[in-house]
Design an enzyme around this catalytic site. Structure first.
Site, PDB file in Angstrom:
ATOM      1  N   CYS A 163       0.843  -1.182   0.000  1.00  0.00           N
ATOM      2  CA  CYS A 163       0.000   0.000   0.000  1.00  0.00           C
ATOM      3  C   CYS A 163       0.890   1.247   0.000  1.00  0.00           C
ATOM      4  O   CYS A 163       1.908   1.304   0.674  1.00  0.00           O
ATOM      5  CB  CYS A 163      -0.942   0.092   1.184  1.00  0.00           C
ATOM      6  SG  CYS A 163      -2.100  -1.266   1.289  1.00  0.00           S
ATOM      7  N   ARG A 168       3.814  -0.222  -4.863  1.00  0.00           N
ATOM      8  CA  ARG A 168       3.550  -0.746  -3.516  1.00  0.00           C
ATOM      9  C   ARG A 168       2.225  -1.507  -3.442  1.00  0.00           C
ATOM     10  O   ARG A 168       1.883  -2.079  -2.411  1.00  0.00           O
ATOM     11  CB  ARG A 168       3.532   0.401  -2.499  1.00  0.00           C
ATOM     12  CG  ARG A 168       4.803   1.199  -2.476  1.00  0.00           C
ATOM     13  CD  ARG A 168       4.709   2.311  -1.469  1.00  0.00           C
ATOM     14  NE  ARG A 168       4.691   1.785  -0.123  1.00  0.00           N
ATOM     15  CZ  ARG A 168       5.754   1.578   0.623  1.00  0.00           C
ATOM     16  NH1 ARG A 168       6.943   1.865   0.158  1.00  0.00           N
ATOM     17  NH2 ARG A 168       5.640   1.099   1.841  1.00  0.00           N
ATOM     18  N   TRP A 215      -2.684  -2.711  -1.713  1.00  0.00           N
ATOM     19  CA  TRP A 215      -2.347  -4.124  -1.889  1.00  0.00           C
ATOM     20  C   TRP A 215      -3.219  -4.844  -0.872  1.00  0.00           C
ATOM     21  O   TRP A 215      -3.043  -4.683   0.344  1.00  0.00           O
ATOM     22  CB  TRP A 215      -0.864  -4.358  -1.609  1.00  0.00           C
ATOM     23  CG  TRP A 215      -0.434  -5.757  -1.914  1.00  0.00           C
ATOM     24  CD1 TRP A 215      -0.085  -6.253  -3.143  1.00  0.00           C
ATOM     25  CD2 TRP A 215      -0.303  -6.836  -0.993  1.00  0.00           C
ATOM     26  NE1 TRP A 215       0.247  -7.589  -3.029  1.00  0.00           N
ATOM     27  CE2 TRP A 215       0.124  -7.973  -1.729  1.00  0.00           C
ATOM     28  CE3 TRP A 215      -0.502  -6.977   0.380  1.00  0.00           C
ATOM     29  CZ2 TRP A 215       0.351  -9.211  -1.135  1.00  0.00           C
ATOM     30  CZ3 TRP A 215      -0.279  -8.215   0.972  1.00  0.00           C
ATOM     31  CH2 TRP A 215       0.148  -9.312   0.212  1.00  0.00           C
ATOM     32  N   HIS A 223      16.386 -37.016  -7.714  1.00  0.00           N
ATOM     33  CA  HIS A 223      15.594 -37.360  -6.538  1.00  0.00           C
ATOM     34  C   HIS A 223      14.163 -36.850  -6.648  1.00  0.00           C
ATOM     35  O   HIS A 223      13.490 -36.718  -5.617  1.00  0.00           O
ATOM     36  CB  HIS A 223      16.297 -36.844  -5.281  1.00  0.00           C
ATOM     37  CG  HIS A 223      17.676 -37.402  -5.122  1.00  0.00           C
ATOM     38  ND1 HIS A 223      17.908 -38.721  -4.807  1.00  0.00           N
ATOM     39  CD2 HIS A 223      18.902 -36.841  -5.306  1.00  0.00           C
ATOM     40  CE1 HIS A 223      19.218 -38.948  -4.780  1.00  0.00           C
ATOM     41  NE2 HIS A 223      19.839 -37.816  -5.085  1.00  0.00           N
ATOM     42  N   LYS A 231      12.593 -14.870 -10.916  1.00  0.00           N
ATOM     43  CA  LYS A 231      12.307 -13.792 -11.885  1.00  0.00           C
ATOM     44  C   LYS A 231      11.294 -14.266 -12.916  1.00  0.00           C
ATOM     45  O   LYS A 231      10.340 -13.573 -13.222  1.00  0.00           O
ATOM     46  CB  LYS A 231      13.581 -13.356 -12.627  1.00  0.00           C
ATOM     47  CG  LYS A 231      14.549 -12.466 -11.903  1.00  0.00           C
ATOM     48  CD  LYS A 231      14.108 -11.045 -11.686  1.00  0.00           C
ATOM     49  CE  LYS A 231      13.362 -10.874 -10.398  1.00  0.00           C
ATOM     50  NZ  LYS A 231      14.057 -10.817  -9.162  1.00  0.00           N
ATOM     51  N   ASN A 285      -1.892   2.105   5.713  1.00  0.00           N
ATOM     52  CA  ASN A 285      -1.000   1.065   5.179  1.00  0.00           C
ATOM     53  C   ASN A 285      -0.580   0.206   6.362  1.00  0.00           C
ATOM     54  O   ASN A 285      -0.079   0.720   7.358  1.00  0.00           O
ATOM     55  CB  ASN A 285       0.225   1.728   4.543  1.00  0.00           C
ATOM     56  CG  ASN A 285       1.312   0.721   4.193  1.00  0.00           C
ATOM     57  OD1 ASN A 285       1.041  -0.462   4.025  1.00  0.00           O
ATOM     58  ND2 ASN A 285       2.545   1.191   4.090  1.00  0.00           N
ATOM     59  N   GLY A 286      -0.821  -1.109   6.258  1.00  0.00           N
ATOM     60  CA  GLY A 286      -0.437  -2.002   7.353  1.00  0.00           C
ATOM     61  C   GLY A 286      -1.577  -2.936   7.707  1.00  0.00           C
ATOM     62  O   GLY A 286      -2.496  -3.130   6.910  1.00  0.00           O
ATOM     63  N   GLU A 320      17.369 -17.489  -8.274  1.00  0.00           N
ATOM     64  CA  GLU A 320      16.967 -16.131  -8.651  1.00  0.00           C
ATOM     65  C   GLU A 320      16.392 -16.115 -10.075  1.00  0.00           C
ATOM     66  O   GLU A 320      15.398 -15.433 -10.346  1.00  0.00           O
ATOM     67  CB  GLU A 320      18.162 -15.182  -8.515  1.00  0.00           C
ATOM     68  CG  GLU A 320      17.897 -13.739  -8.913  1.00  0.00           C
ATOM     69  CD  GLU A 320      16.755 -13.072  -8.170  1.00  0.00           C
ATOM     70  OE1 GLU A 320      16.254 -13.628  -7.181  1.00  0.00           O
ATOM     71  OE2 GLU A 320      16.341 -11.985  -8.617  1.00  0.00           O
ATOM     72  N   GLU A 324       7.677 -14.866 -11.398  1.00  0.00           N
ATOM     73  CA  GLU A 324       6.927 -13.727 -10.861  1.00  0.00           C
ATOM     74  C   GLU A 324       6.395 -12.797 -11.941  1.00  0.00           C
ATOM     75  O   GLU A 324       5.380 -12.135 -11.724  1.00  0.00           O
ATOM     76  CB  GLU A 324       7.710 -12.958  -9.794  1.00  0.00           C
ATOM     77  CG  GLU A 324       8.905 -12.186 -10.254  1.00  0.00           C
ATOM     78  CD  GLU A 324       9.643 -11.486  -9.102  1.00  0.00           C
ATOM     79  OE1 GLU A 324       9.003 -11.078  -8.122  1.00  0.00           O
ATOM     80  OE2 GLU A 324      10.877 -11.336  -9.198  1.00  0.00           O
ATOM     81  N   LYS A 343       6.026  -4.399  -4.207  1.00  0.00           N
ATOM     82  CA  LYS A 343       7.469  -4.270  -4.050  1.00  0.00           C
ATOM     83  C   LYS A 343       7.912  -4.236  -2.596  1.00  0.00           C
ATOM     84  O   LYS A 343       8.933  -4.786  -2.237  1.00  0.00           O
ATOM     85  CB  LYS A 343       7.948  -3.001  -4.754  1.00  0.00           C
ATOM     86  CG  LYS A 343       9.445  -2.825  -4.661  1.00  0.00           C
ATOM     87  CD  LYS A 343      10.037  -2.452  -5.977  1.00  0.00           C
ATOM     88  CE  LYS A 343      11.525  -2.598  -6.007  1.00  0.00           C
ATOM     89  NZ  LYS A 343      11.961  -3.936  -6.376  1.00  0.00           N
TER      90      LYS A 343
HETATM   91  C1  G6P Z   1       9.193  -8.317  -2.523  1.00  0.00           C
HETATM   92  C2  G6P Z   1       9.761  -7.763  -3.809  1.00  0.00           C
HETATM   93  C3  G6P Z   1      11.060  -8.467  -4.154  1.00  0.00           C
HETATM   94  C4  G6P Z   1      12.050  -8.344  -3.009  1.00  0.00           C
HETATM   95  C5  G6P Z   1      11.443  -8.843  -1.689  1.00  0.00           C
HETATM   96  C6  G6P Z   1      12.326  -8.474  -0.505  1.00  0.00           C
HETATM   97  O1  G6P Z   1       8.821  -9.626  -2.693  1.00  0.00           O
HETATM   98  O2  G6P Z   1       8.835  -7.951  -4.845  1.00  0.00           O
HETATM   99  O3  G6P Z   1      11.613  -7.878  -5.314  1.00  0.00           O
HETATM  100  O4  G6P Z   1      13.190  -9.084  -3.300  1.00  0.00           O
HETATM  101  O5  G6P Z   1      10.175  -8.221  -1.470  1.00  0.00           O
HETATM  102  O6  G6P Z   1      12.353  -7.080  -0.393  1.00  0.00           O
HETATM  103  P1  G6P Z   1      13.508  -6.224   0.200  1.00  0.00           P
HETATM  104  O7  G6P Z   1      13.066  -4.815  -0.024  1.00  0.00           O
HETATM  105  O8  G6P Z   1      13.587  -6.553   1.662  1.00  0.00           O
HETATM  106  O9  G6P Z   1      14.755  -6.559  -0.506  1.00  0.00           O
END
Ligand code: G6P
Length: 607
Positions: free
Chosen positions: A2, A27, A74, A504, A485, A100-101, A481, A488, A602
């Site tokens: 949010c 956000r 969000w 396995h 990517k 927000n929260g 990673e 997502e 994010k």
């Molecule tokens: C969310 C974002 C990711 C990020 C993760 C951790 O899932 O979409 O891109 O890696 O949070 O966030 P931070 O700000 O703690 O790196």
């Protein structure tokens, strides 16, 4: 999660709020809304969906006014819908609230409000605040907001406007971020700096248990418990607005991938020298503890966690000291073995991730020193840890982290070299590592210019339901990673597996044509990796080989990506770039918006 923004001043507020929401949309983008004060009335316009829908709606509505608040959501409590969007009204429509929260005790508050006859129009936890304001209003807006906030448990950044004091915004912060931008004749609040940098470069940060009152001519901070005025340190934003814009690229994600060569320079500047000397003055205050530390814990979430996994390989290999890497949401609740002889390193792009922040606080309770590897300056994690190493990567807007990951890898390399130097560990290949780190900028630039081959590979995988990423040692961490990517933003199921583990279980899922992104840069296990790839190939897997073997031919690979050969600690910085591009182009071909993947946000400020 949010985004909130509020403005009071002399200008028309609607455009300012909408512009703010656009920059905060990363956000959360389930819904958006604004509340504007005009002629002793509050007008709320809110809509399910992206900010653009709200913008269309405001074009056909009257939103005249110079004071208002806005929110991009969000969803946590209640599905995305117009009703569940913020701002929320009380029954008499003289208070409007954004939040927000998560208000953890909202159910008991809601039950008591319903007993008192209040009718709820949403399923959110946040709406209780609007009704509490009406029920408890004592004629003074500040006192009322303060009394209401003291009844709330959980995490909140709240902003309130009211017809009782029409040019005023009252804000409260507990756990979720709130920045107050200070200017002449106008003041602005927001979840982060990107929404205020257009208006001012002077700001202060509300801390937990603090309130702020904003009018056009003044902003004052207060302690929530005592109600007393407090003096806040004024800070300056040192990046410019262009950094938070797309700059000619179709998406922030593509721009942020393209920026990576500059980001490399920013992460290394002043920290690494040609002869392999490293300088991390940020860690001077805890140097003695680092010299004597028995164990290092690298704790983070998401992409930052994946950087931590690479860090484990490097630090353990270089220093022969035990490193534990874990996701913060598990670590904080599992009673980890963490003492004052350990060092906690928390890694976070946003510096606001709730679980990572909780891990930091756990370490402080146990008297363990905490280092933060953080991108957002003055974020909660940056402020609360003992020492902070900033990534200096500039604002990262795309939800899928790219440039921050690369910076984290670099800082972890520097941290490992720094620890080696202060602990008198002789690093045989120090000059090679330094040379390779310092050459990354130009190597990355070259790699970035060769994205044609990646676009072709994206065409090959775009119609598959599943894609696997395999590797050994450091490559297995980068594979995680790569898979994250891809899943997502393309919504293709993607799974990473250590290549030796394939037999396995995962091998059962390989069919003719299944794409297998195979990372083969770890020379010490290249024979083993070769065999694993052959096993997959024998089952019909389509091999996308990512290797630093300049002799590699298409004999092993169906698709081939060759990256420059450099030291293994540094290689992930290069190997991840094609994987980021692959996920980006696959998402584009499938018609997805890579900057705003469904269901994600994010900055994860809730557990
Ligand atoms: C969310 C974002 C990711 C990020 C993760 C951790 O899932 O979409 O891109 O890696 O949070 O966030 P931070 O700000 O703690 O790196």
């Amino acid at each position: 999660m949010c985004g909130i923004v509020g403005y009071t001043g002399k200008k028309q507020v609607d455009q300012i709020l909408l512009d703010g929401l656009k920059t905060l949309e990363y956000r959360g983008y389930d819904s958006a809304g604004i509340a504007v004060l005009d002629n002793n009335k509050i007008k709320i316009i809110k809509k399910e969906g992206r900010v653009d829908r709200l913008i269309e709606e405001t074009k056909i509505s009257d939103t005249t006014g110079t004071c208002g608040i806005a929110h991009t959501r969000w969803a946590t409590h209640g599905k995305p819908s117009d009703e569940n969007s913020h701002p929320h009204f009380n029954h008499s429509k003289n208070f409007a609230v954004i939040h927000n929260g998560i208000i953890e005790n909202y159910q008991s508050i809601k039950a008591s409000l319903i007993d008192d006859g209040y009718i709820f129009s949403s399923e959110t936890d946040s709406e209780v605040v609007a009704h509490l304001l009406e029920r408890d209003f004592d004629g003074d807006l500040f006192n009322t907001v303060r009394n209401v906030a003291m009844q709330l448990e959980g995490a909140y950044a709240i902003a309130v406007v009211s017809t009782h004091e029409p040019d005023k915004i009252i804000a409260v912060r507990q756990e979720t971020p709130m920045i107050i931008g200070v200017s002449q004749g106008e003041n602005i609040l927001a979840s982060d700096l990107s929404a205020i940098v257009n208006h001012t470069n002077t700001f202060y940060r509300l801390d937990n248990g603090e309130m702020a009152v904003l009018t056009p001519s003044d902003t004052t901070a207060y302690n929530l418990d005592t109600g007393k005025r407090i003096v806040k340190e004024m800070l300056t934003i040192d990046w410019d607005i262009s950094q938070a814009k797309r700059g000619g690229y179709d998406h922030f994600m593509r721009k942020e991938i393209a920026e990576q060569h500059e980001v490399i320079e920013n992460a290394l500047r002043g920290r690494l020298f040609d002869d392999g000397q490293v300088r991390l003055t940020e860690l001077e205050n805890i140097k003695d503890k680092l010299i004597n530390a028995r164990r290092i814990h690298l704790i983070a979430c998401g992409t930052s966690y994946h950087a931590g996994l690479v860090g484990k390989y490097i630090i353990e290999d270089l220093l022969r000291i035990s490193v534990e890497t874990d996701v913060a949401s598990e670590y904080r609740y599992r009673n980890p073995i963490l003492t004052e002889e350990d060092v906690l390193v928390v890694i976070s792009q946003s510096g606001e991730t709730a679980d990572t922040l909780a891990a930091l606080r756990l370490a402080k309770e146990r008297n363990a020193p905490v280092i933060g590897i953080v991108n957002s300056v003055n974020s909660s994690i940056a402020v609360e840890c003992d020492s902070v190493i900033y990534l200096n990567a500039g604002p990262e807007i795309g939800v899928a982290s790219t440039k921050a990951y690369i910076s984290q890898l670099l800082v972890l390399n520097i941290l490992a070299l720094y620890l080696a130097s202060i602990r008198d560990v002789k690093v045989e290949d120090i000059t090679e590592i330094a040379k390779d780190l310092l050459s990354l900028n130009s190597l990355a630039k070259k790699l970035l210019s060769e994205d044609v081959v990646i676009k072709e590979i994206a065409e090959h995988i775009k119609d598959h339901n599943s894609c696997f990423f395999i590797g050994r040692l450091i490559d297995s961490a980068v594979a995680l990673e790569g898979a994250l990517k891809l899943k997502e933003i393309s919504y293709i199921h993607a799974e990473a597996k250590e290549a030796g583990e394939l037999k396995h279980g995962t091998l059962a899922l390989v069919e003719k044509g299944t794409p297998i992104v195979s990372l083969m840069t770890e020379v010490s296990v290249s024979d083993k990796m070769y065999s694993n790839i052959m096993e997959v190939k024998a089952r019909g897997g389509h091999i996308i080989l990512l290797t630093n073997d300049q002799e590699a031919t298409s004999e092993l690979a169906d698709d081939l990506i060759v990256i420059p050969k450099i030291h293994r600690y540094v290689t992930p910085v290069l190997s991840v770039i094609p994987l980021q591009l692959l996920s980006y182009y696959t998402a584009i071909i499938r018609g997805n918006d890579p900057d705003k993947p469904r269901n994600l946000a994010k900055s994860v400020t809730v557990e």
